[in-house]
Design a protein around this motif. Structure first.
Motif, short mmCIF file in Angstrom:
data_model
loop_
_atom_site.label_atom_id
_atom_site.label_comp_id
_atom_site.label_asym_id
_atom_site.label_seq_id
_atom_site.Cartn_x
_atom_site.Cartn_y
_atom_site.Cartn_z
N GLY A 58 1.06 -1.68 -0.30
CA GLY A 58 0.35 0.50 -0.18
C GLY A 58 1.13 0.66 0.14
N HIS A 59 2.20 1.47 0.19
CA HIS A 59 3.20 2.47 -0.05
C HIS A 59 3.24 2.51 -0.97
N ASP A 60 3.73 4.02 -1.59
CA ASP A 60 4.32 3.88 -3.35
C ASP A 60 6.05 4.74 -2.82
N PHE A 61 6.36 4.30 -4.28
CA PHE A 61 8.21 4.51 -3.78
C PHE A 61 8.60 4.63 -5.25
N ARG A 62 9.57 5.01 -5.41
CA ARG A 62 11.06 5.64 -6.58
C ARG A 62 11.45 4.93 -6.37
N LEU A 63 11.73 3.89 -6.94
CA LEU A 63 13.11 3.15 -6.81
C LEU A 63 14.05 3.28 -7.28
N GLU A 64 15.76 3.72 -7.46
CA GLU A 64 16.00 4.25 -8.67
C GLU A 64 17.68 2.87 -8.42
N GLU A 65 18.22 2.28 -10.08
CA GLU A 65 19.27 1.75 -10.13
C GLU A 65 19.10 0.04 -9.84
N VAL A 66 17.02 0.28 -10.91
CA VAL A 66 16.76 -1.45 -10.35
C VAL A 66 17.37 -2.12 -11.40
N TYR A 67 17.60 -3.70 -11.47
CA TYR A 67 17.27 -4.22 -12.85
C TYR A 67 16.79 -5.17 -12.50
N VAL A 68 16.49 -6.19 -14.08
CA VAL A 68 15.68 -6.72 -14.10
C VAL A 68 16.42 -8.60 -14.57
N ARG A 69 15.75 -9.35 -14.25
CA ARG A 69 16.30 -10.55 -14.67
C ARG A 69 14.54 -11.42 -14.74
N GLU A 70 14.82 -12.40 -15.29
CA GLU A 70 13.67 -13.36 -16.09
C GLU A 70 13.49 -14.32 -14.35
N PHE A 71 12.31 -14.20 -14.16
CA PHE A 71 11.78 -15.14 -12.81
C PHE A 71 10.32 -16.45 -13.69
N ARG A 72 10.98 -17.53 -13.52
CA ARG A 72 10.13 -18.02 -13.65
C ARG A 72 9.31 -17.45 -15.57
N GLY A 73 10.03 -16.86 -15.99
CA GLY A 73 9.37 -16.97 -17.52
C GLY A 73 8.68 -15.62 -17.65
N VAL A 74 9.24 -14.56 -16.63
CA VAL A 74 8.71 -13.52 -16.73
C VAL A 74 9.70 -11.59 -15.97
N PRO A 75 9.86 -11.13 -17.02
CA PRO A 75 10.88 -10.00 -16.00
C PRO A 75 10.42 -9.90 -14.13
N GLN A 76 11.32 -9.79 -13.72
CA GLN A 76 11.34 -9.48 -12.29
C GLN A 76 12.02 -8.56 -12.11
N ARG A 93 -11.63 -15.76 -22.57
CA ARG A 93 -10.13 -14.68 -22.34
C ARG A 93 -9.36 -14.76 -20.67
N VAL A 94 -8.55 -14.83 -21.03
CA VAL A 94 -7.26 -15.41 -20.25
C VAL A 94 -6.37 -14.23 -19.34
N ARG A 95 -6.11 -14.50 -18.36
CA ARG A 95 -5.59 -13.82 -17.37
C ARG A 95 -4.22 -14.73 -16.95
N GLY A 96 -3.25 -14.53 -16.85
CA GLY A 96 -2.42 -14.50 -15.74
C GLY A 96 -0.66 -14.38 -16.27
N ASN A 97 -0.07 -14.79 -15.98
CA ASN A 97 1.51 -15.10 -16.51
C ASN A 97 2.21 -15.62 -17.55
N LEU A 98 2.10 -14.71 -18.79
CA LEU A 98 3.05 -15.37 -20.03
C LEU A 98 4.56 -15.51 -20.17
#
Length: 423
Positions: free
Chosen positions: A224-242, A384-389
């Motif tokens: 429920g809290h809002d943040f600015r995150l600076e200097e994050v990196y992205v890796r694949e986790f279970r087929g999706v970006p993390q 209609r299908v919703r989920g992680n691709l």
């Protein structure tokens, strides 16, 4: 220059472990391979081309390929992120992000702090080139040079790394996002230094949602809290970006509230698959087929894998646990995905419980009766299908969280599509 010095130079240029390079180099030299030829061979092995110690060619970013041994480029710094890695048994801080010129952009890893910042125009000399996730990447190492340019390099890209979640892809580094924490929990995992406490969950912005892991387990990252995150990196986790937060990530509370949509972004299947993987997306299409392996199945009690003829590919012959699933091929005219439904969604689709399905199978003396019943209900209808691709060499799969008959008016959707395609 002795073998150790040659190995240090190669490892720095190629961005690989010095010990591995030294072993390869010593092995080749022991067979009387000339040192220059040995170095060329190692460059080819690690994707650094066969340029040897030749003068690096000056290239536009769009012309850089993994076959280039080393290059000189004049670029604008788009982003800079820091991360600590273990290199040759020691902790080392690397800088990584993207460079660009008028022709394109390219990822880089800098093994030293050369002092450049986002927005700087620089000439990087003798940068090594390797392949990273299918694309060329520059390695700026000990043998590289960096010079600040007085004339700015004009580029058609945003500078600074600010990115919406929907645009993040595996491999992105030095990115900044503004998000709301939707889910967060602290847990202990087996890390590279033993037990490690992390904080993980789901973050969202106006464009979508993604899982996150904070390797520093910051307690302020609460739901429920809002943040600015600076200097994050992205890796694949279970087929999706993390989204990954390191010790260098800056976490700043936001004064504004992030407007989070409870609905997942709807996309065409071809567009979604082309992204390489998405977290929480909605697709709509016709069910063309319910694949074999749907309906009643048995899983390994040890690892949960689906059994084939009572055999687990990891644990051999086991007493399986009964379960239900559906693997449905969904097509929207632009592409196809396999929607994978768990027991709960399969029971809803079947219109009965696992026990009901097992009773029906006993009465018919065949498990196939359950899958056939599901096929009768869904094939040929729009869902209609919703989920992680996730997308890999075997195709595109959606781990469904929702699966229901599409409620859109077909005529209205046809009109909408025609409006989009007409000039």
């Amino acid at each position: 220059m002795d073998v150790d010095d040659h190995a240090e130079e190669l490892a720095s240029a190629l961005g690989v472990d010095k010990a591995e390079v030294k072993d390869d180099l010593e092995n080749l030299v022991s067979y009387s391979v000339p040192i220059d030829e040995a170095k060329q061979s190692i460059r080819r092995k690690y994707g650094g081309g066969d340029g040897g110690d030749a003068t690096p060619s000056t290239k536009d970013v769009a012309d850089v390929t993994p076959e280039d041994g080393n290059v000189t480029v004049t670029v604008r710094v788009l982003s800079v992120g820091r991360r600590s890695i273990r290199y040759q048994g020691e902790e080392q801080v690397i800088r990584e992000g993207e460079f660009a010129d008028a022709t394109g952009k390219i990822s880089y890893t800098a093994w030293e702090d050369f002092g450049f910042e986002p927005g700087d125009s620089i000439t990087v000399g003798n940068a090594g080139v390797r392949e990273w996730e299918g694309e060329p990447e520059l390695n700026v190492g000990q043998s590289s040079t960096v010079a600040i340019e007085t004339e700015p390099v004009e580029v058609p890209y945003e500078i600074g790394g600010d990115t919406d979640l929907v645009d993040l892809r595996s491999g992105h580094r030095g990115r900044n996002v503004e998000v709301r924490v939707l889910e967060a929990e602290e847990r202990v995992i087996d890390g590279r230094d033993g037990e490690t406490t992390i904080r993980s969950g789901v973050v969202a912005d106006e464009t979508g949602r993604l899982p996150f892991t904070d390797w520093e387990a910051r307690s302020e990252l609460r739901e429920g809290h809002d943040f600015r995150l600076e200097e994050v990196y992205v890796r694949e986790f279970r087929g999706v970006p993390q989204v990954n937060l390191s010790e260098y990530t800056t976490v700043t509370p936001l004064a504004r509230e992030i407007e989070v949509d409870d609905e997942a972004p709807r996309m065409g299947i071809a567009e979604a698959v082309g992204s390489g993987g998405l977290f929480d997306v909605e697709l709509v299409g016709n069910v063309l087929e319910v694949r074999d392996g749907s309906g009643l199945i048995e899983r390994c009690p040890e690892c949960g894998r689906v059994l084939q003829n009572g055999q687990c590919r990891t644990h051999g012959a086991v007493d399986g646990e009964d379960d239900m699933r559906v693997k449905a091929i969904v097509d929207d005219g632009t592409g196809t995905v396999t929607a994978i439904l768990d027991r709960e969604l399969t029971e809803e689709l079947y219109g009965g419980t696992l026990e009901d399905a097992m009773e029906a199978a006993r009465d018919a003396m065949s498990k196939e009766v359950v899958a056939d019943e599901i096929r009768e209900r869904v094939v040929g209808h729009e869902y209609r299908v919703r989920g992680n691709l996730s997308v890999d060499d075997y195709g595109a799969n959606v781990e469904a969280s929702e699966f229901e008959r599409a409620g859109d008016d077909p005529a209205a959707r046809a009109t909408e599509i025609l409006t989009e395609v007409r000039p």
